[in-house]
Design a protein around this motif. Sequence first.
Motif, mmCIF file in Angstrom:
data_model
loop_
_atom_site.group_PDB
_atom_site.id
_atom_site.type_symbol
_atom_site.label_atom_id
_atom_site.label_comp_id
_atom_site.label_asym_id
_atom_site.label_seq_id
_atom_site.Cartn_x
_atom_site.Cartn_y
_atom_site.Cartn_z
ATOM 1 N N LYS A 67 0.812 -1.215 0.000
ATOM 2 C CA LYS A 67 0.000 0.000 0.000
ATOM 3 C C LYS A 67 0.844 1.264 0.000
ATOM 4 C CE LYS A 67 -3.708 2.310 2.586
ATOM 5 N NZ LYS A 67 -4.581 2.214 3.787
ATOM 6 N N CYS A 68 1.851 1.328 0.917
ATOM 7 C CA CYS A 68 2.621 2.575 1.040
ATOM 8 C C CYS A 68 4.102 2.404 0.749
ATOM 9 C CB CYS A 68 2.428 3.191 2.420
ATOM 10 S SG CYS A 68 3.278 2.300 3.759
ATOM 11 N N GLY A 69 4.574 1.171 0.628
ATOM 12 C CA GLY A 69 5.969 0.930 0.282
ATOM 13 C C GLY A 69 6.940 0.905 1.445
ATOM 14 N N ALA A 70 6.437 1.100 2.675
ATOM 15 C CA ALA A 70 7.323 1.075 3.838
ATOM 16 C C ALA A 70 7.749 -0.355 4.162
ATOM 17 C CB ALA A 70 6.637 1.705 5.041
ATOM 18 N N ARG A 71 8.800 -0.476 4.927
ATOM 19 C CA ARG A 71 9.307 -1.782 5.329
ATOM 20 C C ARG A 71 8.296 -2.486 6.227
ATOM 21 N NH1 ARG A 71 14.210 -4.544 3.688
ATOM 22 N NH2 ARG A 71 14.337 -6.317 5.098
ATOM 23 N N THR A 72 8.202 -3.793 6.108
ATOM 24 C CA THR A 72 7.296 -4.557 6.948
ATOM 25 C C THR A 72 8.049 -5.245 8.080
ATOM 26 O OG1 THR A 72 7.509 -6.471 5.484
ATOM 27 C CG2 THR A 72 5.655 -4.990 5.084
ATOM 28 N N VAL A 73 7.315 -5.566 9.146
ATOM 29 C CA VAL A 73 7.858 -6.242 10.318
ATOM 30 C C VAL A 73 7.045 -7.513 10.541
ATOM 31 C CG1 VAL A 73 8.295 -6.074 12.798
ATOM 32 C CG2 VAL A 73 8.554 -4.047 11.348
ATOM 33 N N LEU A 74 7.720 -8.619 10.819
ATOM 34 C CA LEU A 74 7.036 -9.889 11.034
ATOM 35 C C LEU A 74 6.581 -10.023 12.480
ATOM 36 C CD1 LEU A 74 9.388 -12.208 8.970
ATOM 37 C CD2 LEU A 74 7.079 -11.463 8.342
ATOM 38 N N GLU A 75 5.362 -10.515 12.675
ATOM 39 C CA GLU A 75 4.803 -10.760 13.989
ATOM 40 C C GLU A 75 4.134 -12.133 14.002
ATOM 41 O OE1 GLU A 75 2.215 -7.586 15.145
ATOM 42 O OE2 GLU A 75 3.825 -6.070 15.179
ATOM 43 N N LYS A 76 3.637 -12.525 15.184
ATOM 44 C CA LYS A 76 2.917 -13.792 15.354
ATOM 45 C C LYS A 76 3.691 -14.971 14.784
ATOM 46 C CE LYS A 76 -1.687 -11.866 15.927
ATOM 47 N NZ LYS A 76 -3.103 -11.877 15.500
ATOM 48 N N SER A 77 4.937 -15.091 15.265
ATOM 49 C CA SER A 77 5.797 -16.232 14.916
ATOM 50 C C SER A 77 6.008 -16.380 13.419
ATOM 51 C CB SER A 77 5.235 -17.527 15.506
ATOM 52 O OG SER A 77 5.107 -17.452 16.898
ATOM 53 N N GLY A 78 6.079 -15.230 12.716
ATOM 54 C CA GLY A 78 6.368 -15.245 11.289
ATOM 55 C C GLY A 78 5.173 -15.396 10.393
ATOM 56 N N TRP A 79 3.952 -15.370 10.948
ATOM 57 C CA TRP A 79 2.746 -15.605 10.163
ATOM 58 C C TRP A 79 1.980 -14.325 9.828
ATOM 59 C CZ3 TRP A 79 1.013 -20.220 8.087
ATOM 60 C CH2 TRP A 79 1.731 -21.359 8.461
ATOM 61 N N THR A 80 2.421 -13.184 10.322
ATOM 62 C CA THR A 80 1.771 -11.907 10.037
ATOM 63 C C THR A 80 2.834 -10.876 9.705
ATOM 64 O OG1 THR A 80 -0.032 -12.411 11.582
ATOM 65 C CG2 THR A 80 0.225 -10.111 10.924
ATOM 66 N N SER A 81 2.577 -10.089 8.663
ATOM 67 C CA SER A 81 3.479 -9.017 8.264
ATOM 68 C C SER A 81 2.769 -7.691 8.513
ATOM 69 C CB SER A 81 3.831 -9.167 6.778
ATOM 70 O OG SER A 81 4.543 -8.056 6.315
ATOM 71 N N VAL A 82 3.400 -6.801 9.271
ATOM 72 C CA VAL A 82 2.794 -5.520 9.632
ATOM 73 C C VAL A 82 3.640 -4.391 9.057
ATOM 74 C CG1 VAL A 82 2.022 -4.031 11.514
ATOM 75 C CG2 VAL A 82 1.851 -6.514 11.749
ATOM 76 N N CYS A 83 3.002 -3.467 8.359
ATOM 77 C CA CYS A 83 3.714 -2.345 7.760
ATOM 78 C C CYS A 83 4.185 -1.378 8.844
ATOM 79 C CB CYS A 83 2.811 -1.619 6.768
ATOM 80 S SG CYS A 83 3.561 -0.130 6.075
ATOM 81 N N SER A 84 5.461 -0.999 8.786
ATOM 82 C CA SER A 84 6.011 -0.061 9.767
ATOM 83 C C SER A 84 5.551 1.363 9.509
ATOM 84 C CB SER A 84 7.538 -0.104 9.728
ATOM 85 O OG SER A 84 8.024 0.257 8.437
ATOM 86 N N GLY A 85 4.936 1.615 8.330
ATOM 87 C CA GLY A 85 4.467 2.952 8.006
ATOM 88 C C GLY A 85 3.001 3.156 8.281
ATOM 89 N N CYS A 86 2.143 2.356 7.640
ATOM 90 C CA CYS A 86 0.701 2.558 7.762
ATOM 91 C C CYS A 86 0.006 1.534 8.643
ATOM 92 C CB CYS A 86 0.051 2.572 6.379
ATOM 93 S SG CYS A 86 0.128 0.993 5.491
ATOM 94 N N GLY A 87 0.726 0.526 9.117
ATOM 95 C CA GLY A 87 0.145 -0.467 10.013
ATOM 96 C C GLY A 87 -0.659 -1.544 9.314
#
Length: 316
Positions: A149-169
Motif C-alpha cells: 500500500k505505502c511501500g514502507a518496510r514490513t515487520v514480522l509478527e505472530k511467529s512469522g505468520w503476520t506481516s505488519v507495515c512499519s508505516g501505515c500499520g
Amino acid sequence: MSFELAGLPALSRSAVDRCEPLRGDDEKLAALWPKARMLVVDTRGRTLVADRGTRVVDRPAVEFGDQPPVHAVLLGEQDGVAYFAVLMPAEEGEAAPAGRAWGPPELTDEPQWLDLRQAGATLDDLGTGLLTTAAALFQWHRLGKYCAKCGARTVLEKSGWTSVCSGCGREEYPRTDAAVICLVHDGADQVLVARGPEWPEGRFSVLAGFVEAGESLEACVAREIDEEVGVAVHDIRYLGSQPWPFPRSLMIGFEAVADPAEPLRLAEGEIAEAKWVSRADVRRAIEEPGSVPGLGLAGGASIAFRMLQSWSGAEA
C-alpha cells in the motif's frame, strides 16, 4: 474411465497441528520452548535430511537462545513439542547449481542438504509437513519485505505468520497462488503429457496453469488446456490438491477427457512437445525409470506424479 488418487500427494502430508492460536501467545510459546525443536533451512530451501532421505535433522530449540528468536517461525506442535524453523544463508563458497537437478539424488544415511523436490517423496509425514510449511513461509518473507500500500518496510509478527507495515500499520498474511493441474485422458488407455521448453528432452508431465481473476477452477482447466495444446476437454473432475511452495502455489488437481484424434496445437514459448502415451508405457516408466525411451515423468514429490501413478495403476 474415471479414477481416484491412490494416496495423498507427497507434499500434502503432515503430522503436526498448525496451532494458529499459539502463534501470538508468548506465554504458551515460552512454556513449550524448553522441549521445542528447530529446523534449519538455508536460502536455497534445503534442510539437513538423514536416514536415506526419510528424516529431517532438527535440533533442540534452546541451542538458539532461551526464548524463540525474533526471526524464527512456528511450524506447529505435536504431542507437546513445538517445531520452529530459522533461515540461514547457504554455505559460503559452495558452488551454486547450474540449473534444476532433474534426476533423483543419491540418498545416504548420513545427513545431507536436500530441498523438497529432492526429498519430498521420501521424507516421513512429520518432515514433509515441516519443510513444506517452512519453505512456503520463507518464500513469503522474501517476497513481502515492503508494504503493497505505502511501500514502507514490513515487520514480522505472530511467529512469522503476520506481516505488519512499519508505516501505515497494514497487516498481510501468507499468500497462495491457485493453479490447476490436469491429467487429460481419452476415457480409456491413453493420457496426454507435455513438456515446457525449459525441461530436458524426454521429461514429461501433465498440463497446468494459474487461475485468473474472476475465473472458476473448472473454467481454468478448460482454458489452459485449450491454450497450451489446443484440445477441448469435458467431464472435468476434482482429484486432490498439494502445496507447491516454488514460490507459493497451491496445485489443485483435476482429470478431464479429450479426443486423441483432435490435432495438437502447441502454445509457442510454453509447450515444447506434447503427445499421447499408453497406460502401459506410463506404468512401466514409473515402475522402471528409464525403461521407456523418451518418457521420463514428473518427480515423486509432485502431485503430477501421484496423478500419473494413480491413473496408470503403477506401484509407487
